[in-house]
Design an enzyme around this catalytic site. Structure first.
Site, short mmCIF file in Angstrom:
data_model
loop_
_atom_site.label_atom_id
_atom_site.label_comp_id
_atom_site.label_asym_id
_atom_site.label_seq_id
_atom_site.Cartn_x
_atom_site.Cartn_y
_atom_site.Cartn_z
N GLU A 33 0.85 -1.20 0.00
CA GLU A 33 0.00 0.00 0.00
C GLU A 33 0.88 1.25 0.00
OE1 GLU A 33 -3.24 1.09 -0.19
OE2 GLU A 33 -2.44 3.08 0.23
N GLN A 34 0.52 2.21 -0.85
CA GLN A 34 1.34 3.43 -0.95
C GLN A 34 1.27 4.28 0.32
OE1 GLN A 34 -0.12 5.85 -4.18
NE2 GLN A 34 -2.06 6.27 -3.21
N ARG A 107 -16.78 3.64 5.43
CA ARG A 107 -15.70 2.96 4.72
C ARG A 107 -14.58 2.57 5.66
NH1 ARG A 107 -10.74 3.93 2.35
NH2 ARG A 107 -10.36 2.81 0.41
N TYR A 216 -27.98 8.40 4.34
CA TYR A 216 -28.26 7.17 5.09
C TYR A 216 -27.39 7.12 6.34
CZ TYR A 216 -24.29 5.56 2.15
OH TYR A 216 -23.08 5.44 1.49
N ASP A 296 -11.68 -0.75 -8.68
CA ASP A 296 -11.68 0.49 -9.45
C ASP A 296 -10.55 0.54 -10.49
OD1 ASP A 296 -13.84 1.37 -8.03
OD2 ASP A 296 -12.85 3.13 -7.16
#
Ligand SMILES: Cc1cc2nc3c(=O)[nH]c(=O)nc-3n(C[C@H](O)[C@H](O)[C@H](O)COP(=O)(O)OP(=O)(O)OC[C@H]3O[C@@H](n4cnc5c(N)ncnc54)[C@H](O)[C@@H]3O)c2cc1C
Length: 389
Positions: A33-34, A107, A216, A296
């Protein structure tokens, strides 16, 4: 294939789900991971039944039960009058129909749970501060090269490095993502700043000419997440942390009814962000040799069906099953693409179309027949745990 070592570039929702599913299948994974540290960035994600089913299968059911919110009902409302145009049963109805709940989560809550799960399976499998810059491959393996000078050797490299994927650029060219013509604000409002009567039902969208607002509850119902989207002809910055002001948001949504505006007005000043919505045209194939794309990086999807994260989660599950079922890396990637490319590209296109549907249909004529969601498009019944690979 059980001795395989899979290199994953990018520890977002897609990369971590892929890593966890591969670990559960007994396959060694290293994730690069960067970001030097994993912080609380972003806000709400929708996990329709097709996504929550997978996360439960991978052992995250307790986290979803604790932190995600399962709305009892959803509604599409008229932007000016607040009249309910479409009523959508969620809650137990979705569990009865699809075997898993439709839920909404911060998230960061999902991200942290995935990080904890992959680390508990292999404590040193996640390497932070490692920005993938390039890779090379031969018939025996693939070598990843990082900006910090490190290298890693494995059998398969999975590019889960998001919409501006380096892996995608190396495989298929450096074309920029496409600005979709939408600008979005997102905000988080603590529920204690709102009266409960403003948040009925607990999941809702408002549609108006060129404008769309969805809100929501997330994090045990403690926070209200919203995304407010407007069509624009001017290019807007990408990125999840571009600050905006509540005043500019209210000016853009000045025609919206008081309930909707009261929610926007209650946003704490440091919790209002703005970003441009970008996507890409579908790719017919995602792999070359021992390298492939996921999430993505392969199919960045607009938010109009709430399926972007779900597609990354589905990809991760199917990739792990394809690797476990195949005799060679090439066969695994062929199986993965066969099971996933049409599905994910179809959702990318359907989400684009739904953006137009939501922002150009006359709200006075919007009804159940006009409404598109994971149920009417039959997206929620897809089972990545059992689908043929
Ligand atoms: C910080 C952040 C916040 C977000 N917030 C929201 C939100 O609030 N609501 C919402 O609906 N969606 C949000 N998203 C998008 C959503 O998470 C994704 O669209 C979806 O989950 C698909 O996930 P992904 O893993 O394919 O891509 P991403 O979630 O974009 O993850 C890609 C990961 O790859 C890393 N990466 C990128 N390039 C490299 C490289 N060269 N080498 C190594 N690592 C690299 C990134 O740092 C990131 O961790 C956010 C994404 C990010 C990165």
């Amino acid at each position: 294939m059980q001795d395989l070592h899979v290199l994953v570039a990018g520890a977002g929702i897609g990369g971590l789900t892929a890593a966890l599913a591969l670990q559960r299948a007994g396959i060694k994974v290293s994730v690069y991971e960067q970001a030097p540290v994993l912080g609380e960035v972003g806000a709400g994600l929708t996990l329709a039944s097709n996504a929550s089913r997978i996360l439960r299968h991978l052992g995250l059911g307790a986290v979803l039960d604790d932190l995600a919110v399962v709305p009892e009902r959803g509604a599409v409302k008229h932007y000016r009058t607040g009249r309910t145009l479409v009523d959508i049963p969620r809650g137990t109805t979705q569990v009865e129909r699809f075997g898993a709940p439709y839920c909404q989560i911060h998230r960061n809550d999902l991200h942290q749970a995935l990080v904890a799960a992959v680390r508990s399976a292999a404590p040193d499998c996640l390497r932070l501060g490692c920005t993938l810059e390039d890779f090379g491959q031969d018939e025996r393996g693939v070598t990843a090269l990082f900006a910090n000078g490190r290298t890693a050797r494995g059998d398969l490299l999975v590019g889960c490095d998001g919409i501006r994927s380096t892996v995608r650029a190396r495989l298929f060219g450096t074309e920029d993502p496409r600005f979709t013509g939408y600008v979005a604000w997102r905000g988080l409002v603590p529920m204690e700043r709102l009266s409960a009567s403003l948040v009925v039902p607990d999941s809702a969208v408002w549609i108006g000419p060129g404008h769309f607002l969805t809100r929501y509850k997330i994090r045990r119902g403690e926070l209200l997440n919203y995304i407010a989207i407007a069509r624009t002809s001017s290019w807007v910055e990408e990125g999840w942390s571009v600050r905006s002001t509540v005043d500019s948001l209210l000016a853009e949504f000045r025609d919206f009814e008081p309930t909707a505006r009261s929610i926007l007005m209650a946003t704490p000043p440091d919790q209002c962000f703005k970003w441009g919505i970008f996507d890409r045209d579908p790719l017919p194939a995602w792999s070359a040799g021992r390298v492939t794309l996921l999430g993505d990086a392969a199919h960045p999807t607009t938010p109009f069906l709430g399926q972007g994260a779900a597609m990354a989660v589905e990809d991760g599950m199917v990739l792990a099953r394809a690797v476990a079922a195949a005799g060679t890396v090439e066969e695994a990637l062929a199986r993965y693409e066969k099971a996933r490319v049409a599905r994910a590209n179809g959702v990318l296109v359907a989400s684009r179309e739904n953006g137009l549907n939501l922002t150009t249909t006359d709200p006075d004529r919007y009804d159940e027949a006009a409404h598109r969601n994971e149920e009417s498009l039959d997206l929620a019944s897809y089972d990545a745990v059992t689908v043929a690979v």
